[in-house]
Design a protein around this motif. Structure first.
Motif, PDB file in Angstrom:
ATOM      1  N   VAL A 113       0.930  -1.047  -0.135  1.00 40.74           N
ATOM      2  CA  VAL A 113      -0.059   0.417  -0.039  1.00 40.74           C
ATOM      3  C   VAL A 113       1.432   1.236   0.049  1.00 40.74           C
ATOM      4  N   ALA A 114       0.460   2.296  -0.688  1.00 44.50           N
ATOM      5  CA  ALA A 114       1.379   3.608  -0.852  1.00 44.50           C
ATOM      6  C   ALA A 114      -0.037   5.011  -0.643  1.00 44.50           C
ATOM      7  N   THR A 115       0.277   5.989   0.264  1.00 47.05           N
ATOM      8  CA  THR A 115      -0.594   7.102   1.089  1.00 47.05           C
ATOM      9  C   THR A 115       0.187   8.111   0.183  1.00 47.05           C
ATOM     10  N   ILE A 116      -0.887   8.647  -0.742  1.00 44.85           N
ATOM     11  CA  ILE A 116      -0.601   9.917  -1.147  1.00 44.85           C
ATOM     12  C   ILE A 116      -1.754  10.588   0.296  1.00 44.85           C
ATOM     13  N   VAL A 117      -0.891  12.004   0.652  1.00 46.97           N
ATOM     14  CA  VAL A 117      -1.088  12.784   2.268  1.00 46.97           C
ATOM     15  C   VAL A 117      -0.679  13.703   1.690  1.00 46.97           C
ATOM     16  N   GLU A 118      -1.792  14.587   1.428  1.00 44.61           N
ATOM     17  CA  GLU A 118      -1.278  16.065   0.960  1.00 44.61           C
ATOM     18  C   GLU A 118      -2.283  16.933   1.750  1.00 44.61           C
ATOM     19  N   ASP A 119      -1.416  18.607   1.761  1.00 46.63           N
ATOM     20  CA  ASP A 119      -2.083  19.279   3.168  1.00 46.63           C
ATOM     21  C   ASP A 119      -1.560  20.562   1.919  1.00 46.63           C
ATOM     22  N   GLN A 120      -2.428  21.364   1.471  1.00 45.41           N
ATOM     23  CA  GLN A 120      -1.435  23.088   0.506  1.00 45.41           C
ATOM     24  C   GLN A 120      -0.630  22.783  -0.355  1.00 45.41           C
ATOM     25  N   GLY A 121      -0.914  21.388  -1.228  1.00 44.43           N
ATOM     26  CA  GLY A 121      -0.060  21.732  -2.312  1.00 44.43           C
ATOM     27  C   GLY A 121       1.333  20.908  -1.845  1.00 44.43           C
ATOM     28  N   ARG A 122       1.323  20.602  -0.855  1.00 46.55           N
ATOM     29  CA  ARG A 122       2.590  19.513  -0.246  1.00 46.55           C
ATOM     30  C   ARG A 122       2.027  18.109   0.557  1.00 46.55           C
ATOM     31  N   PHE A 123       3.381  17.085  -0.197  1.00 47.83           N
ATOM     32  CA  PHE A 123       3.202  16.103  -0.146  1.00 47.83           C
ATOM     33  C   PHE A 123       3.849  14.959   1.014  1.00 47.83           C
ATOM     34  N   LEU A 124       3.323  14.292   2.340  1.00 48.93           N
ATOM     35  CA  LEU A 124       3.855  13.843   2.984  1.00 48.93           C
ATOM     36  C   LEU A 124       4.879  13.225   2.805  1.00 48.93           C
ATOM     37  N   MET A 125       6.600  12.974   2.207  1.00 50.27           N
ATOM     38  CA  MET A 125       7.786  12.323   1.747  1.00 50.27           C
ATOM     39  C   MET A 125       7.492  10.995   3.140  1.00 50.27           C
ATOM     40  N   VAL A 126       8.762   9.957   2.725  1.00 50.04           N
ATOM     41  CA  VAL A 126       9.339   9.420   3.346  1.00 50.04           C
ATOM     42  C   VAL A 126      10.665   9.157   2.867  1.00 50.04           C
ATOM     43  N   GLU A 127      11.612   9.415   3.454  1.00 53.01           N
ATOM     44  CA  GLU A 127      12.701   9.328   3.199  1.00 53.01           C
ATOM     45  C   GLU A 127      13.603   8.096   3.759  1.00 53.01           C
ATOM     46  N   GLU A 128      13.876   7.326   3.149  1.00 60.18           N
ATOM     47  CA  GLU A 128      14.401   6.048   3.722  1.00 60.18           C
ATOM     48  C   GLU A 128      15.543   5.424   3.032  1.00 60.18           C
ATOM     49  N   ARG A 129      16.397   4.807   3.149  1.00 59.67           N
ATOM     50  CA  ARG A 129      17.193   3.615   3.572  1.00 59.67           C
ATOM     51  C   ARG A 129      16.766   2.292   2.812  1.00 59.67           C
ATOM     52  N   GLN A 130      17.022   2.368   1.295  1.00 58.28           N
ATOM     53  CA  GLN A 130      17.374   1.640   0.141  1.00 58.28           C
ATOM     54  C   GLN A 130      18.408   0.916  -0.139  1.00 58.28           C
ATOM     55  N   ASP A 131      18.828  -0.096  -0.282  1.00 58.88           N
ATOM     56  CA  ASP A 131      20.228  -1.117  -0.638  1.00 58.88           C
ATOM     57  C   ASP A 131      21.146   0.166  -0.290  1.00 58.88           C
ATOM     58  N   GLY A 132      21.516   1.287   0.752  1.00 60.21           N
ATOM     59  CA  GLY A 132      22.406   1.902   1.538  1.00 60.21           C
ATOM     60  C   GLY A 132      22.488   3.263   1.152  1.00 60.21           C
ATOM     61  N   ARG A 133      21.582   3.249   0.231  1.00 58.45           N
ATOM     62  CA  ARG A 133      21.307   5.035  -0.024  1.00 58.45           C
ATOM     63  C   ARG A 133      20.227   5.856   0.036  1.00 58.45           C
ATOM     64  N   ALA A 134      20.006   6.739   0.265  1.00 53.91           N
ATOM     65  CA  ALA A 134      18.572   7.407   0.461  1.00 53.91           C
ATOM     66  C   ALA A 134      17.499   7.283  -0.353  1.00 53.91           C
ATOM     67  N   VAL A 135      16.077   6.915  -0.032  1.00 54.53           N
ATOM     68  CA  VAL A 135      15.286   7.057  -1.410  1.00 54.53           C
ATOM     69  C   VAL A 135      14.715   8.153  -0.691  1.00 54.53           C
TER      70      VAL A 135
END
Length: 144
Positions: free
Chosen positions: A9-31
Motif C-alpha cells: 500500500v502507499a498513501t498520498i497525504v496532501e496538505d495545501q499543495g505539499r505531499f508527505l514523503m518518507v526519506e528512507e534507506r534502500q540498498d545503502g542509499r537515501a531514497v
C-alpha cells in the motif's frame, strides 16, 4: 515456478499543495517514497495504509479515496502490486519513533519532488502523485 507478487500500500497525504514523503534507506542509499509498505496478515488494505503512514511518518490520517492499482517489477525481478490511497492529515506525534530504515518525513511540493537531488524509490512515486492530481479518486467501498 509460482508467481508470488508482494502486496503493498502507499498513501498520498496532501496538505495545501505539499505531499508527505518518507526519506528512507534502500540498498545503502537515501531514497524518497510515499508512506508505503507491505500488507500484513489479517489486515485490510485500508488498515495497512493507516498503519504504514503512522509508523513511517508519525502522522495519523483519514483515508479518503482510492487512487489506483499499480504493478511494478524491481531490478531484482520481484513484482509488487501497489494499492495507492488518498488521505488527509489529522494529527502528528513528533515524538513517535519511526520505523527502522526511515531517515525522516518531509512535506514537499511536486516541484520540489521533481527537482530533488534525492533519488525516488521508483517511478511509481511521481506516477501516483500525478494520478492523485489528474485522475478521479475512487470511493473506498470499491474495496471489499
Amino acid at each position: 515456478m509460482r508467481f508470488l507478487p508482494h502486496l503493498t500500500v502507499a498513501t498520498i497525504v496532501e496538505d495545501q499543495g505539499r505531499f508527505l514523503m518518507v526519506e528512507e534507506r534502500q540498498d545503502g542509499r537515501a531514497v524518497l517514497n510515499q508512506p508505503a509498505g507491505h500488507l500484513e496478515a489479517d489486515e485490510s488494505l485500508i488498515q495497512a495504509a493507516h498503519r504504514e503512514t503512522l509508523e513511517e511518518t508519525g502522522w495519523t490520517v483519514e483515508i479518503t479515496g482510492l487512487i489506483g492499482l499499480y504493478l511494478f517489477t524491481a531490478r531484482n525481478g520481484t513484482t509488487y502490486q501497489r494499492t495507492c490511497f488518498a488521505a488527509r492529515p489529522l494529527d502528528h506525534d513528533p515524538h513517535r519513533e519511526l520505523d527502522d530504515g526511515i531517515i525522516a518525513a518531509h512535506w514537499m511540493t511536486l516541484a520540489q519532488l521533481q527537482d530533488t537531488p534525492i533519488e525516488l524509490r521508483s517511478h511509481l512515486v511521481l506516477d501516483c502523485i500525478r494520478d492523485y492530481l489528474e485522475k478521479p479518486h475512487y470511493p473506498l467501498d470499491l474495496i471489499r
